[in-house]
Design a protein around this motif. Sequence first.
Motif, PDB file in Angstrom:
ATOM      1  N   LEU A 119       0.827  -1.206   0.000  1.00 53.39           N
ATOM      2  CA  LEU A 119       0.000   0.000   0.000  1.00 53.39           C
ATOM      3  C   LEU A 119       0.861   1.257   0.000  1.00 53.39           C
ATOM      4  O   LEU A 119       0.603   2.208  -0.733  1.00 53.39           O
ATOM      5  N   LYS A 120       1.870   1.211   0.835  1.00 59.31           N
ATOM      6  CA  LYS A 120       2.752   2.365   0.973  1.00 59.31           C
ATOM      7  C   LYS A 120       3.419   2.685  -0.362  1.00 59.31           C
ATOM      8  O   LYS A 120       3.437   3.835  -0.812  1.00 59.31           O
ATOM      9  N   GLU A 121       3.942   1.650  -0.971  1.00 55.79           N
ATOM     10  CA  GLU A 121       4.582   1.792  -2.276  1.00 55.79           C
ATOM     11  C   GLU A 121       3.624   2.413  -3.283  1.00 55.79           C
ATOM     12  O   GLU A 121       3.962   3.357  -3.991  1.00 55.79           O
ATOM     13  N   GLY A 122       2.390   1.875  -3.291  1.00 57.58           N
ATOM     14  CA  GLY A 122       1.389   2.374  -4.227  1.00 57.58           C
ATOM     15  C   GLY A 122       1.076   3.835  -4.007  1.00 57.58           C
ATOM     16  O   GLY A 122       0.970   4.612  -4.965  1.00 57.58           O
ATOM     17  N   LEU A 123       0.947   4.201  -2.760  1.00 55.37           N
ATOM     18  CA  LEU A 123       0.633   5.590  -2.441  1.00 55.37           C
ATOM     19  C   LEU A 123       1.758   6.514  -2.888  1.00 55.37           C
ATOM     20  O   LEU A 123       1.513   7.583  -3.448  1.00 55.37           O
ATOM     21  N   GLU A 124       2.981   6.047  -2.673  1.00 54.47           N
ATOM     22  CA  GLU A 124       4.134   6.868  -3.059  1.00 54.47           C
ATOM     23  C   GLU A 124       4.174   7.133  -4.557  1.00 54.47           C
ATOM     24  O   GLU A 124       4.370   8.275  -4.987  1.00 54.47           O
ATOM     25  N   THR A 125       3.979   6.096  -5.348  1.00 52.43           N
ATOM     26  CA  THR A 125       4.003   6.319  -6.790  1.00 52.43           C
ATOM     27  C   THR A 125       2.835   7.198  -7.220  1.00 52.43           C
ATOM     28  O   THR A 125       2.972   8.012  -8.141  1.00 52.43           O
ATOM     29  N   ALA A 126       1.695   7.040  -6.535  1.00 51.26           N
ATOM     30  CA  ALA A 126       0.549   7.889  -6.866  1.00 51.26           C
ATOM     31  C   ALA A 126       0.882   9.356  -6.595  1.00 51.26           C
ATOM     32  O   ALA A 126       0.542  10.241  -7.389  1.00 51.26           O
ATOM     33  N   MET A 127       1.582   9.593  -5.498  1.00 47.83           N
ATOM     34  CA  MET A 127       1.937  10.967  -5.164  1.00 47.83           C
ATOM     35  C   MET A 127       2.930  11.535  -6.166  1.00 47.83           C
ATOM     36  O   MET A 127       2.841  12.703  -6.548  1.00 47.83           O
ATOM     37  N   GLU A 128       3.834  10.691  -6.589  1.00 44.49           N
ATOM     38  CA  GLU A 128       4.808  11.140  -7.602  1.00 44.49           C
ATOM     39  C   GLU A 128       4.093  11.520  -8.891  1.00 44.49           C
ATOM     40  O   GLU A 128       4.393  12.544  -9.501  1.00 44.49           O
ATOM     41  N   ASP A 129       3.147  10.666  -9.287  1.00 42.26           N
ATOM     42  CA  ASP A 129       2.390  10.950 -10.505  1.00 42.26           C
ATOM     43  C   ASP A 129       1.675  12.291 -10.404  1.00 42.26           C
ATOM     44  O   ASP A 129       1.630  13.059 -11.370  1.00 42.26           O
ATOM     45  N   THR A 130       1.106  12.532  -9.230  1.00 42.29           N
ATOM     46  CA  THR A 130       0.402  13.790  -9.027  1.00 42.29           C
ATOM     47  C   THR A 130       1.347  14.972  -9.176  1.00 42.29           C
ATOM     48  O   THR A 130       1.032  15.957  -9.850  1.00 42.29           O
ATOM     49  N   GLU A 131       2.499  14.858  -8.579  1.00 43.71           N
ATOM     50  CA  GLU A 131       3.543  15.885  -8.717  1.00 43.71           C
ATOM     51  C   GLU A 131       3.820  16.153 -10.194  1.00 43.71           C
ATOM     52  O   GLU A 131       3.804  17.287 -10.659  1.00 43.71           O
ATOM     53  N   GLU A 132       4.053  15.062 -10.866  1.00 46.51           N
ATOM     54  CA  GLU A 132       4.363  15.083 -12.295  1.00 46.51           C
ATOM     55  C   GLU A 132       3.365  15.944 -13.061  1.00 46.51           C
ATOM     56  O   GLU A 132       3.722  16.865 -13.783  1.00 46.51           O
ATOM     57  N   PHE A 140      -8.811  10.726   3.404  1.00 48.41           N
ATOM     58  CA  PHE A 140      -8.703  12.182   3.415  1.00 48.41           C
ATOM     59  C   PHE A 140      -7.593  12.684   2.511  1.00 48.41           C
ATOM     60  O   PHE A 140      -7.681  13.797   1.974  1.00 48.41           O
ATOM     61  N   TYR A 141      -6.582  11.868   2.342  1.00 50.16           N
ATOM     62  CA  TYR A 141      -5.570  12.253   1.365  1.00 50.16           C
ATOM     63  C   TYR A 141      -6.195  12.306  -0.030  1.00 50.16           C
ATOM     64  O   TYR A 141      -6.056  13.300  -0.755  1.00 50.16           O
ATOM     65  N   GLY A 142      -6.904  11.243  -0.385  1.00 54.28           N
ATOM     66  CA  GLY A 142      -7.570  11.195  -1.685  1.00 54.28           C
ATOM     67  C   GLY A 142      -8.539  12.351  -1.855  1.00 54.28           C
ATOM     68  O   GLY A 142      -8.589  12.999  -2.899  1.00 54.28           O
ATOM     69  N   LEU A 143      -9.279  12.606  -0.798  1.00 53.33           N
ATOM     70  CA  LEU A 143     -10.241  13.705  -0.833  1.00 53.33           C
ATOM     71  C   LEU A 143      -9.556  15.030  -1.140  1.00 53.33           C
ATOM     72  O   LEU A 143     -10.007  15.804  -1.994  1.00 53.33           O
ATOM     73  N   SER A 144      -8.447  15.258  -0.472  1.00 49.68           N
ATOM     74  CA  SER A 144      -7.755  16.542  -0.642  1.00 49.68           C
ATOM     75  C   SER A 144      -7.266  16.718  -2.076  1.00 49.68           C
ATOM     76  O   SER A 144      -7.280  17.836  -2.611  1.00 49.68           O
ATOM     77  N   ILE A 145      -6.838  15.628  -2.679  1.00 45.23           N
ATOM     78  CA  ILE A 145      -6.383  15.675  -4.067  1.00 45.23           C
ATOM     79  C   ILE A 145      -7.453  16.256  -4.983  1.00 45.23           C
ATOM     80  O   ILE A 145      -7.206  17.144  -5.798  1.00 45.23           O
ATOM     81  N   TYR A 146      -8.671  15.723  -4.840  1.00 43.72           N
ATOM     82  CA  TYR A 146      -9.757  16.192  -5.687  1.00 43.72           C
ATOM     83  C   TYR A 146     -10.282  17.554  -5.236  1.00 43.72           C
ATOM     84  O   TYR A 146     -10.570  18.423  -6.048  1.00 43.72           O
ATOM     85  N   HIS A 147     -10.395  17.688  -3.917  1.00 44.88           N
ATOM     86  CA  HIS A 147     -10.939  18.920  -3.375  1.00 44.88           C
ATOM     87  C   HIS A 147     -10.117  20.121  -3.847  1.00 44.88           C
ATOM     88  O   HIS A 147     -10.660  21.142  -4.277  1.00 44.88           O
ATOM     89  N   ASP A 148      -8.834  19.973  -3.732  1.00 47.16           N
ATOM     90  CA  ASP A 148      -7.878  20.999  -4.154  1.00 47.16           C
ATOM     91  C   ASP A 148      -8.167  21.577  -5.523  1.00 47.16           C
ATOM     92  O   ASP A 148      -8.359  22.793  -5.684  1.00 47.16           O
ATOM     93  N   VAL A 149      -8.187  20.684  -6.488  1.00 49.57           N
ATOM     94  CA  VAL A 149      -8.303  21.152  -7.864  1.00 49.57           C
ATOM     95  C   VAL A 149      -9.688  21.736  -8.137  1.00 49.57           C
ATOM     96  O   VAL A 149      -9.825  22.732  -8.866  1.00 49.57           O
TER      97      VAL A 149
END
Lengths: 205, 205
Positions: B64-77, B133-142
């Motif tokens: 899970l941790k690994e997955g979350l990390e790559t997801a965050m990198e993608d978002t940065e990207e 809440f992390y996921g929520l913030s991603i969408y909420h933000d934009v």
Amino acid sequence: MSPKVSKEHKEQRRAELLEAAKTVFIERGYERATMKHIMEEANVSRGGLYQYFSSKEDVYEAILKEGLETAMEDTEEVLKKEELTHWALLMKRLFGEEQELDEMDPMAPSNLEFFITGRNDERRRKYGKERYFYGLSIYHDVIKKGQESGEFSSKFDSEMIARSIISFVDGLALDYAILDREDIKLKEQSIMFIEYLKMALEVKE
Amino acid sequence: MSPKVSKEHKEQRRAELLEAAKTVFIERGYERATMKHIMEEANVSRGGLYQYFSSKEDVYEAILKEGLETAMEDTEEVLKKEELTHWALLMKRLFGEEQELDEMDPMAPSNLEFFITGRNDERRRKYGKERYFYGLSIYHDVIKKGQESGEFSSKFDSEMIARSIISFVDGLALDYAILDREDIKLKEQSIMFIEYLKMALEVKE
DNA sequence: TTGAAAAAAGACACGGGTGTCGTTATAATG
DNA sequence: CATTATAACGACACCCGTGTCTTTTTTCAA
């Protein structure tokens, strides 16, 4: 020949066991619940419980069946009052007679668990599929009729709208299972989704 | 004092084990998978596996941790390419760079399973909440930024729209887990939901 | 009241998953 | 090449849930 205990008594006992099982499943979820927990909750011995049900899965299917039956009865009920608009009918099917937007079937989390953990089991998969398509037809029906009558816009495909309802309901149940009550905002999310539907179906109200 | 095996080799091995574990979890789901299955898939002994992970839960959390990390990198990207409209950004966050509406993370079913079966476990519950809440913030933000910039309508609350996205995604993942590929209509449902969003945010495009 | 039949009890053996631990193999270092 | 730290092995004991089976109790009918 003649049974040594009345049929009524047997059914009564069975119902008691199911009630106890429900309590256990609501408390512990499907996977973590054991037959022993159910025995304790129902104050019955191992043999007593196995007299009525051959396994945990058997117990659970009985609960599901019961739930589906009452749901179908409720649907019948609503249909009898023919004065309703299709929109009102749709809302009733979604949130029940009382329109309690912030209530959730306490068995919903266990139900999801039952189907998701058993997704590699052919029997359970088939059962899940049946229930999905039954639920789909319930919504699809009323949307289609509403479109045909002109009450709803036909801009979008009735089946896809019906499917989106199921996904929404399932998603909400899932979040309800995982998050605390106060974190999930059942009511507000329901209202939001109703707005989506209103826009898609071009409902005034 | 000095380690008898290189750090790289250790990390490599660990990664291999995680890869094997993933395969197992995708195939069997979280609950039905056992440490033995992972050992077999990775061609490693009991002791070898427990050298790196102390339990199945430990293994899963690593994934899970690994997955979350790559997801965050993608978002940065995605964020770096600032020329995007908020709408395009939102779509990218929802469906990834490639906008593959008919793809689903193969780990999604197991993830749901992990959190739903562990919903009475404090640790796992807390973890699930964090992720929500992390996921929520991603969408909420934009969405919020899009509304502030005037690109999106402010008719609806940005947070509730963001929440509806999560419910939709979760619901879809759930149906994906339970139903056959051909029964679920991932693409059409995604398109339907995009239409909801377009109407709610009053996006022309 | 007694006998039959079924319901309820609870002891039991089994299977399967877990984590540990003593042993063996292996890789880096001098 | 020898030494030594440690990675990898696999046997083991443990726990827990399951379903069965024999025994006891209860219920109804004669």
